[in-house]
Design a protein around this motif. Structure first.
Motif, PDB file in Angstrom:
ATOM      1  N   ALA A 229       9.071   8.616  -1.055  1.00 48.51           N
ATOM      2  CA  ALA A 229       7.569   8.667  -0.807  1.00 48.51           C
ATOM      3  C   ALA A 229       6.890   7.437  -1.326  1.00 48.51           C
ATOM      4  N   PHE A 230       7.299   7.062  -2.389  1.00 54.10           N
ATOM      5  CA  PHE A 230       6.925   5.780  -3.343  1.00 54.10           C
ATOM      6  C   PHE A 230       6.950   4.743  -2.329  1.00 54.10           C
ATOM      7  N   TRP A 231       8.127   4.288  -1.865  1.00 60.72           N
ATOM      8  CA  TRP A 231       8.494   3.074  -1.054  1.00 60.72           C
ATOM      9  C   TRP A 231       7.950   3.020   0.172  1.00 60.72           C
ATOM     10  N   THR A 232       7.655   4.345   0.875  1.00 59.63           N
ATOM     11  CA  THR A 232       7.133   4.554   2.110  1.00 59.63           C
ATOM     12  C   THR A 232       5.648   4.254   1.967  1.00 59.63           C
ATOM     13  N   MET A 233       5.123   4.061   0.839  1.00 54.74           N
ATOM     14  CA  MET A 233       3.759   3.849   0.661  1.00 54.74           C
ATOM     15  C   MET A 233       3.475   2.165   0.254  1.00 54.74           C
ATOM     16  N   VAL A 234       4.566   1.915  -0.611  1.00 59.31           N
ATOM     17  CA  VAL A 234       4.322   0.550  -1.237  1.00 59.31           C
ATOM     18  C   VAL A 234       4.915  -0.593  -0.061  1.00 59.31           C
ATOM     19  N   LEU A 235       6.104  -0.176   0.328  1.00 59.64           N
ATOM     20  CA  LEU A 235       6.769  -1.394   1.266  1.00 59.64           C
ATOM     21  C   LEU A 235       5.522  -1.757   2.483  1.00 59.64           C
ATOM     22  N   ILE A 339      -2.760   8.053  -1.417  1.00 63.11           N
ATOM     23  CA  ILE A 339      -1.487   8.292  -1.186  1.00 63.11           C
ATOM     24  C   ILE A 339      -0.628   8.864  -2.411  1.00 63.11           C
ATOM     25  N   ILE A 340      -0.832   8.085  -3.177  1.00 62.47           N
ATOM     26  CA  ILE A 340      -0.063   8.426  -4.501  1.00 62.47           C
ATOM     27  C   ILE A 340      -0.601   9.856  -5.056  1.00 62.47           C
ATOM     28  N   GLN A 341      -1.687   9.937  -5.120  1.00 66.61           N
ATOM     29  CA  GLN A 341      -2.408  11.192  -5.533  1.00 66.61           C
ATOM     30  C   GLN A 341      -1.979  12.462  -4.956  1.00 66.61           C
ATOM     31  N   ARG A 342      -1.965  12.115  -3.645  1.00 65.42           N
ATOM     32  CA  ARG A 342      -1.354  13.347  -2.760  1.00 65.42           C
ATOM     33  C   ARG A 342       0.245  13.631  -2.620  1.00 65.42           C
ATOM     34  N   GLU A 343       0.815  12.695  -2.679  1.00 63.21           N
ATOM     35  CA  GLU A 343       2.220  12.703  -2.738  1.00 63.21           C
ATOM     36  C   GLU A 343       3.088  12.597  -3.942  1.00 63.21           C
ATOM     37  N   ILE A 344       2.710  11.904  -4.671  1.00 68.24           N
ATOM     38  CA  ILE A 344       3.575  11.699  -6.146  1.00 68.24           C
ATOM     39  C   ILE A 344       2.793  12.312  -7.034  1.00 68.24           C
ATOM     40  N   GLY A 345       1.366  12.435  -7.001  1.00 65.16           N
ATOM     41  CA  GLY A 345       0.749  13.286  -8.260  1.00 65.16           C
ATOM     42  C   GLY A 345       0.195  12.546  -8.942  1.00 65.16           C
ATOM     43  N   ALA A 346      -0.834  13.257  -9.863  1.00 65.69           N
ATOM     44  CA  ALA A 346      -1.376  12.815 -10.885  1.00 65.69           C
ATOM     45  C   ALA A 346      -0.673  12.422 -12.218  1.00 65.69           C
ATOM     46  N   ASP A 347       0.415  13.040 -12.214  1.00 64.13           N
ATOM     47  CA  ASP A 347       1.175  12.984 -13.332  1.00 64.13           C
ATOM     48  C   ASP A 347       2.032  11.568 -13.667  1.00 64.13           C
ATOM     49  N   ALA A 348       2.053  10.904 -12.516  1.00 67.89           N
ATOM     50  CA  ALA A 348       2.472   9.544 -12.492  1.00 67.89           C
ATOM     51  C   ALA A 348       1.825   8.622 -11.775  1.00 67.89           C
ATOM     52  N   PHE A 349       0.349   8.815 -11.830  1.00 71.35           N
ATOM     53  CA  PHE A 349      -0.650   8.136 -11.170  1.00 71.35           C
ATOM     54  C   PHE A 349      -0.516   6.738 -11.539  1.00 71.35           C
ATOM     55  N   ALA A 350      -0.793   6.610 -12.971  1.00 76.91           N
ATOM     56  CA  ALA A 350      -1.195   5.047 -13.467  1.00 76.91           C
ATOM     57  C   ALA A 350       0.245   4.368 -13.370  1.00 76.91           C
ATOM     58  N   THR A 351       1.303   5.052 -13.464  1.00 76.13           N
ATOM     59  CA  THR A 351       2.629   4.369 -13.458  1.00 76.13           C
ATOM     60  C   THR A 351       2.824   3.818 -12.127  1.00 76.13           C
ATOM     61  N   ALA A 352       2.801   4.782 -10.909  1.00 77.76           N
ATOM     62  CA  ALA A 352       3.044   4.344  -9.669  1.00 77.76           C
ATOM     63  C   ALA A 352       1.917   3.209  -9.163  1.00 77.76           C
ATOM     64  N   LEU A 393       2.513  -4.085  12.961  1.00 74.34           N
ATOM     65  CA  LEU A 393       3.089  -2.855  13.646  1.00 74.34           C
ATOM     66  C   LEU A 393       4.258  -2.190  12.833  1.00 74.34           C
ATOM     67  N   VAL A 394       5.311  -2.948  12.264  1.00 77.43           N
ATOM     68  CA  VAL A 394       6.217  -2.377  11.552  1.00 77.43           C
ATOM     69  C   VAL A 394       5.783  -1.751  10.289  1.00 77.43           C
ATOM     70  N   ALA A 395       4.767  -2.442   9.435  1.00 77.49           N
ATOM     71  CA  ALA A 395       4.193  -1.577   8.395  1.00 77.49           C
ATOM     72  C   ALA A 395       3.506  -0.154   8.649  1.00 77.49           C
ATOM     73  N   ALA A 396       2.739  -0.145   9.928  1.00 77.90           N
ATOM     74  CA  ALA A 396       2.234   1.014  10.527  1.00 77.90           C
ATOM     75  C   ALA A 396       3.344   2.035  10.968  1.00 77.90           C
ATOM     76  N   GLY A 397       4.536   1.430  11.180  1.00 80.15           N
ATOM     77  CA  GLY A 397       5.695   2.580  11.439  1.00 80.15           C
ATOM     78  C   GLY A 397       6.135   3.352  10.401  1.00 80.15           C
ATOM     79  N   ILE A 398       6.371   2.073   9.358  1.00 75.65           N
ATOM     80  CA  ILE A 398       6.877   2.977   8.063  1.00 75.65           C
ATOM     81  C   ILE A 398       5.803   3.759   7.307  1.00 75.65           C
ATOM     82  N   VAL A 399       4.614   3.400   7.345  1.00 72.79           N
ATOM     83  CA  VAL A 399       3.643   4.431   6.496  1.00 72.79           C
ATOM     84  C   VAL A 399       3.666   5.794   7.169  1.00 72.79           C
ATOM     85  N   LEU A 400       3.937   6.047   8.406  1.00 70.18           N
ATOM     86  CA  LEU A 400       3.851   7.374   8.953  1.00 70.18           C
ATOM     87  C   LEU A 400       5.137   8.017   8.709  1.00 70.18           C
ATOM     88  N   TRP A 401       6.149   7.302   8.321  1.00 71.55           N
ATOM     89  CA  TRP A 401       7.397   8.253   7.936  1.00 71.55           C
ATOM     90  C   TRP A 401       7.045   8.730   6.755  1.00 71.55           C
TER      91      TRP A 401
END
Length: 412
Positions: A229-235, A339-352, A393-401
């Protein structure tokens, strides 16, 4: 649960909106001096000292790369010295940097100034702003982030022309010192009065102390790097920012032969103004939207704007394309915290946020160079900007995964 869930976040009396004001001012001066102002420094330092542009440009690159390293440790700094102390350190470092830019005499001082600017980014930049607002807001988080990050765009629209105007009337040295003093007068009292965690939060949310009392992140960077989940947001954000930085830096060079220098300058102004409109518009609705879907739509709209831009020579159409492109520029730094807040959560927010911002910063720093190389090889910008279309367009495809629900990260 954050304090924001127990109050009416839409009330103008909610203290979180005063925190938004402080963050707006931080972004205004940090991005105004630390990003948009660098073009002013390049021209004025060359004029004043006769230094080659390569020296000043290399110092800028050094600063951006150093910033990308330092922001990784934002969560550790929040634990060790606290939120307000970190912001004040960043403010003092940025003020020292801009004052030194005004007074410097030798090239080594330039690198010292830009290193101090990197410290400023760590204390007053995107990661700290997103982390503190994430702790204050839940239902209106997207609007709060949009309003605060509009300070970044306003820094480019207001502070840079002001610096240029003051430089013309009182000189570069006096202009920089006056602007630095104004920053201190405006930001310092606001930070002291308004910045802090919500009531009942003693330290950065998502952190705990070990049995020996040593601050440690609640989730490790190693676990984040292994999280899909982290990589499909960051990349995708990194790829989109690479394309975006490439276009922004080369925009005037592309438009100048087509519509002239003054119209090209107008295109930049329109694009920046639309970035403000885009942030405000998104902020009104983003809390009710799927942030991944909205992010993909923004990337696709930028790809479409660039594609049409390449097909036209009509000045009105070119300006319209720049307006459409600008509408999504600012939102590329608004989506990651949502996206981080929803999928990774507040517990790791600052680190992520710190790790993600570092990765995006390093990748996007190569955007102007890659676009420039593509133009050099082909002789025009057609292939270079077509590459940017493909990247969006590649980025848009990845973020939808969507690799799954909230990741269960291992504790460090």
């Amino acid at each position: 649960m954050i304090a924001a869930t127990r109050v009416d976040e839409s009330s103008p009396h909610y203290r979180g909106w005063r925190v938004v004001l402080a963050c707006f001012l931080m972004a205004f001066f940090m991005f105004g001096f630390g990003l948009y102002g660098q073009g002013v420094y390049l021209a004025e330092l060359q004029r004043a000292h006769g230094w080659p542009g390569s020296i000043v440009s290399a110092a800028s690159t050094f600063s951006f790369l150093l910033t990308s390293v330092l922001v990784i440790f934002t969560d550790d700094l929040l634990d060790r010295i606290g939120l307000r102390a970190l912001i004040l350190c960043g403010l003092v470092a940025l003020g020292a940097s801009t004052a030194l830019l005004a007074l410097m005499q030798t090239p080594w001082q330039l690198y010292l100034a830009y290193a101090l600017m990197s410290v400023g980014w760590t204390g007053m930049g995107t990661v700290v702003i997103a982390t503190v607002l994430n702790s204050w807001f839940e239902r209106r988080r997207g609007l709060a982030l949009s309003l605060a990050f509009n300070g970044a765009t306003c820094g480019g629209i207001i502070l840079v022309p002001l610096l240029l105007s003051l430089t013309g009337s009182i000189g570069f040295r006096s202009a920089m010192l006056a602007a630095t003093l104004a920053m201190m007068v405006l930001v310092l009292p606001v930070v002291m009065m308004f910045i802090g965690w919500p009531a009942g939060t003693a330290q950065a949310p998502g952190h705990r102390r070990s049995g020996e009392g040593v601050p440690t992140p609640a989730h490790s960077r190693k676990a984040l790097l292994a999280n899909a989940a982290f990589w499909t947001m960051v990349l995708p954000i990194a790829i989109a920012l690479l394309a975006q930085m490439g276009f922004i830096i080369h925009q005037v060079s592309f438009l100048d032969p087509l519509i002239g220098r003054s119209a090209a300058g107008l295109a930049v102004t329109i694009m920046a103004a639309m970035a403000v409109v885009g942030r405000l518009s998104l902020g009104l609705f983003v809390d009710r939207l799927d942030p991944r879907l909205a992010c993909a739509a923004s990337m696709t709209s930028q790809a479409a704007a660039l594609f049409v831009l390449l097909q036209s020579t009509n000045p009105t159409m070119l300006l319209a394309c720049c307006a459409v492109y600008g509408f999504s520029i600012g939102n590329m730094i608004t989506f990651p915290p949502l996206i981080i807040q929803r999928e990774i959560g507040a517990d790791a927010f600052a680190t992520a946020m710190g790790l993600g911002t570092s990765i995006s910063g390093v990748v996007s720093a190569f955007g102007p160079g890659i676009v420039g190389l593509a133009r050099s090889f082909t002789g025009d910008y057609t292939s270079a900007f077509a590459m940017c279309v493909a990247l969006d367009l590649v980025a848009a495809g990845i973020v939808l995964w969507r690799p799954g629900r909230r990741a269960k990260l291992a504790a460090s």
